[in-house]
Design a protein around this motif. Sequence first.
Motif, mmCIF file in Angstrom:
data_model
loop_
_atom_site.group_PDB
_atom_site.id
_atom_site.type_symbol
_atom_site.label_atom_id
_atom_site.label_comp_id
_atom_site.label_asym_id
_atom_site.label_seq_id
_atom_site.Cartn_x
_atom_site.Cartn_y
_atom_site.Cartn_z
ATOM 1 N N GLU A 56 8.874 3.322 -0.220
ATOM 2 C CA GLU A 56 9.499 3.732 1.048
ATOM 3 C C GLU A 56 9.643 5.256 1.129
ATOM 4 O O GLU A 56 9.446 5.850 2.195
ATOM 5 C CB GLU A 56 10.839 3.005 1.239
ATOM 6 C CG GLU A 56 10.614 1.503 1.444
ATOM 7 C CD GLU A 56 11.878 0.712 1.772
ATOM 8 O OE1 GLU A 56 12.903 1.324 2.138
ATOM 9 O OE2 GLU A 56 11.822 -0.525 1.656
ATOM 10 N N GLY A 57 9.943 5.899 0.010
ATOM 11 C CA GLY A 57 10.032 7.364 0.002
ATOM 12 C C GLY A 57 8.666 8.013 0.227
ATOM 13 O O GLY A 57 8.524 8.979 0.985
ATOM 14 N N PHE A 58 7.657 7.455 -0.415
ATOM 15 C CA PHE A 58 6.270 7.913 -0.238
ATOM 16 C C PHE A 58 5.891 7.816 1.239
ATOM 17 O O PHE A 58 5.299 8.737 1.818
ATOM 18 C CB PHE A 58 5.357 7.015 -1.096
ATOM 19 C CG PHE A 58 3.879 7.205 -0.905
ATOM 20 C CD1 PHE A 58 3.157 8.039 -1.757
ATOM 21 C CD2 PHE A 58 3.194 6.513 0.085
ATOM 22 C CE1 PHE A 58 1.783 8.190 -1.594
ATOM 23 C CE2 PHE A 58 1.824 6.656 0.255
ATOM 24 C CZ PHE A 58 1.116 7.506 -0.603
ATOM 25 N N THR A 59 6.261 6.687 1.850
ATOM 26 C CA THR A 59 5.923 6.430 3.259
ATOM 27 C C THR A 59 6.497 7.524 4.166
ATOM 28 O O THR A 59 5.794 8.070 5.031
ATOM 29 C CB THR A 59 6.477 5.037 3.665
ATOM 30 O OG1 THR A 59 5.836 4.047 2.850
ATOM 31 C CG2 THR A 59 6.244 4.730 5.129
ATOM 32 N N ARG A 60 7.775 7.868 3.950
ATOM 33 C CA ARG A 60 8.400 8.887 4.804
ATOM 34 C C ARG A 60 7.757 10.260 4.586
ATOM 35 O O ARG A 60 7.529 11.005 5.534
ATOM 36 C CB ARG A 60 9.911 8.955 4.525
ATOM 37 C CG ARG A 60 10.667 7.742 5.054
ATOM 38 C CD ARG A 60 12.171 7.939 4.938
ATOM 39 N NE ARG A 60 12.633 7.848 3.555
ATOM 40 C CZ ARG A 60 12.982 6.720 2.949
ATOM 41 N NH1 ARG A 60 12.914 5.573 3.603
ATOM 42 N NH2 ARG A 60 13.398 6.720 1.700
ATOM 43 N N SER A 61 7.450 10.588 3.332
ATOM 44 C CA SER A 61 6.873 11.912 3.050
ATOM 45 C C SER A 61 5.485 12.049 3.647
ATOM 46 O O SER A 61 5.171 13.046 4.312
ATOM 47 C CB SER A 61 6.793 12.141 1.539
ATOM 48 O OG SER A 61 8.085 12.186 1.015
ATOM 49 N N LEU A 62 4.637 11.042 3.393
ATOM 50 C CA LEU A 62 3.271 11.133 3.911
ATOM 51 C C LEU A 62 3.268 11.109 5.440
ATOM 52 O O LEU A 62 2.484 11.816 6.088
ATOM 53 C CB LEU A 62 2.404 9.995 3.333
ATOM 54 C CG LEU A 62 0.945 10.017 3.763
ATOM 55 C CD1 LEU A 62 0.246 11.313 3.337
ATOM 56 C CD2 LEU A 62 0.183 8.809 3.198
ATOM 57 N N ALA A 63 4.173 10.308 6.016
ATOM 58 C CA ALA A 63 4.257 10.246 7.486
ATOM 59 C C ALA A 63 4.511 11.634 8.061
ATOM 60 O O ALA A 63 3.887 12.049 9.042
ATOM 61 C CB ALA A 63 5.365 9.281 7.902
ATOM 62 N N ASN A 64 5.410 12.385 7.408
ATOM 63 C CA ASN A 64 5.697 13.752 7.840
ATOM 64 C C ASN A 64 4.475 14.658 7.707
ATOM 65 O O ASN A 64 4.224 15.498 8.563
ATOM 66 C CB ASN A 64 6.814 14.327 6.967
ATOM 67 C CG ASN A 64 8.144 14.277 7.674
ATOM 68 O OD1 ASN A 64 8.293 14.879 8.733
ATOM 69 N ND2 ASN A 64 9.087 13.557 7.103
ATOM 70 N N GLU A 65 3.741 14.490 6.620
ATOM 71 C CA GLU A 65 2.591 15.367 6.369
ATOM 72 C C GLU A 65 1.507 15.238 7.430
ATOM 73 O O GLU A 65 0.848 16.213 7.758
ATOM 74 C CB GLU A 65 1.957 15.034 4.998
ATOM 75 C CG GLU A 65 2.747 15.538 3.802
ATOM 76 C CD GLU A 65 2.060 15.215 2.467
ATOM 77 O OE1 GLU A 65 0.827 15.011 2.429
ATOM 78 O OE2 GLU A 65 2.779 15.168 1.449
ATOM 79 N N ILE A 66 1.300 14.002 7.950
ATOM 80 C CA ILE A 66 0.104 13.791 8.777
ATOM 81 C C ILE A 66 0.396 13.294 10.203
ATOM 82 O O ILE A 66 -0.532 12.965 10.933
ATOM 83 C CB ILE A 66 -0.893 12.841 8.064
ATOM 84 C CG1 ILE A 66 -0.258 11.477 7.770
ATOM 85 C CG2 ILE A 66 -1.396 13.470 6.772
ATOM 86 C CD1 ILE A 66 -1.197 10.528 7.024
ATOM 87 N N ALA A 67 1.673 13.309 10.590
ATOM 88 C CA ALA A 67 2.036 12.791 11.917
ATOM 89 C C ALA A 67 1.302 13.518 13.044
ATOM 90 O O ALA A 67 0.870 12.898 14.020
ATOM 91 C CB ALA A 67 3.545 12.904 12.128
ATOM 92 N N SER A 68 1.123 14.827 12.900
ATOM 93 C CA SER A 68 0.540 15.600 14.007
ATOM 94 C C SER A 68 -0.946 15.297 14.194
ATOM 95 O O SER A 68 -1.545 15.748 15.164
ATOM 96 C CB SER A 68 0.730 17.097 13.749
ATOM 97 O OG SER A 68 -0.031 17.457 12.609
ATOM 98 N N ARG A 69 -1.530 14.527 13.282
ATOM 99 C CA ARG A 69 -2.971 14.244 13.379
ATOM 100 C C ARG A 69 -3.268 12.817 13.851
ATOM 101 O O ARG A 69 -4.375 12.306 13.658
ATOM 102 C CB ARG A 69 -3.633 14.462 12.014
ATOM 103 C CG ARG A 69 -3.330 15.818 11.402
ATOM 104 C CD ARG A 69 -3.969 16.978 12.170
ATOM 105 N NE ARG A 69 -5.382 17.087 11.854
ATOM 106 C CZ ARG A 69 -5.868 17.755 10.824
ATOM 107 N NH1 ARG A 69 -5.053 18.379 10.006
ATOM 108 N NH2 ARG A 69 -7.153 17.802 10.606
ATOM 109 N N GLY A 70 -2.277 12.168 14.446
ATOM 110 C CA GLY A 70 -2.514 10.838 15.023
ATOM 111 C C GLY A 70 -2.542 9.716 13.997
ATOM 112 O O GLY A 70 -2.990 8.607 14.288
#
Length: 243
Positions: free
Chosen positions: A158-172
């Motif tokens: 779940e922590g991995f999910t939140r971090s990666l989501a932040n990293e790549i959200a702007s790219r769709g």
Amino acid sequence: MSDQRVAVVSGASRGIGAAVAKQLVNSGFLVAGTATSEAGAASISESLGANGSGYVLDVGSSESVLAFYQKLTSDSAMPDVLINNAGVTADNLLMRMKEEQWERVIDTNVNGLFRMTKPVLKKMLKTRWGRIVNISSVVARLGNPGQSNYVASKSAIEGFTRSLANEIASRGVTVNAIAPGFIDTDMTGELTEDQTQQMKDRIPVGYIGSTDDIAAAVVFLVSDGARYITGETLHVNGGLYMS
Ligand SMILES: NC(=O)c1ccc[n+]([C@@H]2O[C@H](COP(=O)([O-])OP(=O)(O)OC[C@H]3O[C@@H](n4cnc5c(N)ncnc54)[C@H](OP(=O)(O)O)[C@@H]3O)[C@@H](O)[C@H]2O)c1
């Protein structure tokens, strides 16, 4: 070249992964489902029909993950959708837990997530569309005696999910987790009748979930309609835990 979206489902030979792979095929995806054995891979190919294939994969081995993605690229394409579903348990009270039990669960459930996810990012970022769904568990929030290794692994997911989501959200590309409650599969089949009844008594809807309950949530999160949901953990548990 076909514009059909490609979805990878790890651990698609049984249980939740098998239902997810089927529902994704029914929703129009070309699905690559994985098993740890040749026989499991062959049965995935048979059950998914023309829009699905089975592959051998051990998420515990970097070589196996690399070979899987190489084969997938030559058969179709790298995935637009990745469902990190493969997972294992090795239960024991911490007092008695062997280092091997700790390491097996962390290596499969957490290191496997890293091995499977990193290679898919390049295509998703380039095409500016992607969906990653990681299968966690309700016990990441509740805790569970005898499962400190498994619960640690699911909390990490779940922590991995939140971090990666932040990293790549702007790219769709969205990255979410689904936390199933008590679902009828081989994993929960190991419990005694008494343990199963006790669990049922704790679930407000009054019954154990089916693999299709989880698959339906996956299909929603990978849809275009879910584009504004990222970094989230969706709880699918009949009310067992309400966040
Ligand atoms: N069942 C539940 O109540 C429940 C609740 C919460 C969360 N979950 C999570 O949901 C996911 C699926 O659970 P399930 O109950 O469907 O499990 P399952 O019936 O035990 O199936 C596990 C799947 O993972 C595959 N797998 C195991 N080790 C692997 C490895 N090293 N590399 C690649 N694949 C591997 C298995 O392949 P083979 O068939 O080849 O062994 C199988 O397809 C897991 O992440 C689990 O933690 C389940």
